[in-house]
Design an enzyme around this catalytic site. Structure first.
Site, short mmCIF file in Angstrom:
data_model
loop_
_atom_site.label_atom_id
_atom_site.label_comp_id
_atom_site.label_asym_id
_atom_site.label_seq_id
_atom_site.Cartn_x
_atom_site.Cartn_y
_atom_site.Cartn_z
N GLY A 181 0.84 -1.20 0.00
CA GLY A 181 0.00 0.00 0.00
C GLY A 181 0.87 1.24 0.00
N HIS A 198 -4.83 1.91 7.24
CA HIS A 198 -3.46 2.42 7.39
C HIS A 198 -3.20 3.53 6.36
CE1 HIS A 198 1.09 1.57 7.77
NE2 HIS A 198 1.00 2.41 6.74
N GLU A 199 -3.61 3.28 5.11
CA GLU A 199 -3.33 4.27 4.05
C GLU A 199 -4.21 5.52 4.20
OE1 GLU A 199 -0.70 3.83 2.54
OE2 GLU A 199 -0.47 1.70 2.94
N CYS A 223 5.49 0.08 7.32
CA CYS A 223 5.18 1.23 6.46
C CYS A 223 6.42 1.55 5.63
CB CYS A 223 4.82 2.42 7.36
SG CYS A 223 4.44 3.92 6.44
N LEU A 224 6.22 1.83 4.35
CA LEU A 224 7.37 2.13 3.49
C LEU A 224 8.10 3.39 3.94
CD1 LEU A 224 5.97 1.26 -0.06
CD2 LEU A 224 7.47 -0.11 1.41
N GLN A 257 3.39 9.90 0.55
CA GLN A 257 4.65 9.18 0.77
C GLN A 257 5.63 9.37 -0.39
OE1 GLN A 257 2.45 5.37 1.98
NE2 GLN A 257 4.34 5.25 3.14
N HIS A 314 -2.72 7.91 6.51
CA HIS A 314 -1.66 8.73 5.91
C HIS A 314 -2.22 10.04 5.35
CE1 HIS A 314 2.13 6.57 6.02
NE2 HIS A 314 1.58 5.47 5.57
NI NI Z 1 2.37 3.51 5.60
#
Ligand code: NI
Length: 176
Positions: free
Chosen positions: A46, A136-137, A94-95, A51, A140
């Site tokens: 995701g 989660h996304e 998380c990236l 990001q 963000h």
């Molecule tokens: Ni994340």
């Protein structure tokens, strides 16, 4: 399509509230392609636009298992309109917070209203991994990170570690 550089904790961009998208055009679809490429290259399941330093309300997901056919999904201006009282726990990562994982509890089922890349309104009823991932996304887009759902002690430790890593990298961005 091109892969974009990721934004990492503690970059203040990650705390920004992303703006709603009003135009559904080729530029948006091209940007979504870049997000998919960045997410697959990472690899991740995701990614939110912020990001890759673009604070707009667009997220992409692909929770297909390794080796299974790709299942790319894009959500514009997504909004949780129902969440179950039943909760589930997943170990999240998380990236933007590489190599850090923690168990997070969230509603197990959610209904999400969103627009597809052509501007058509859609409703997704999700459970399991996809429900966790989409929450989660969406977080963000509101400047919320998964570490905000864990204990303050653990969160402070993670932020400290990433501040030090940013300093070692010689990042020029202001540190939160
Ligand atoms: Ni994340």
């Amino acid at each position: 399509m091109s892969k974009k550089p990721l934004v990492y904790l503690p970059d203040p961009l990650l705390r920004q509230v992303s703006k709603p998208i009003e135009r559904f055009d080729d530029q948006l679809r091209k940007f979504a392609d870049d997000m998919f490429e960045t997410m697959y290259a990472a690899p991740g399941i995701g990614l939110a636009a912020v990001q890759i330093a673009e604070p707009i309300r667009l997220i992409v997901l692909d929770v297909a298992k390794d080796g299974a056919e790709k299942s790319p999904m894009a959500f514009v201006n997504p909004k949780v309109v129902h969440s179950s009282d039943t909760r589930s726990v997943y170990e999240e990562g998380c990236l933007s917070i590489p190599d850090y994982y923690a168990e997070v509890e969230r509603p197990a089922d959610v209904h999400v209203e969103y627009f597809d890349l052509d501007g058509k309104q859609q409703l997704l009823k999700a459970d399991g991994l996809i429900a966790t991932c989409i929450q989660h996304e969406i977080d963000h887009l509101d400047g919320v990170l998964f570490i905000d759902h864990i204990s303050k002690l653990k969160r402070d430790m993670a932020i400290k570690k990433f501040k030090k890593m940013a300093k070692d990298r010689g990042t020029t961005r202001q540190i939160i």
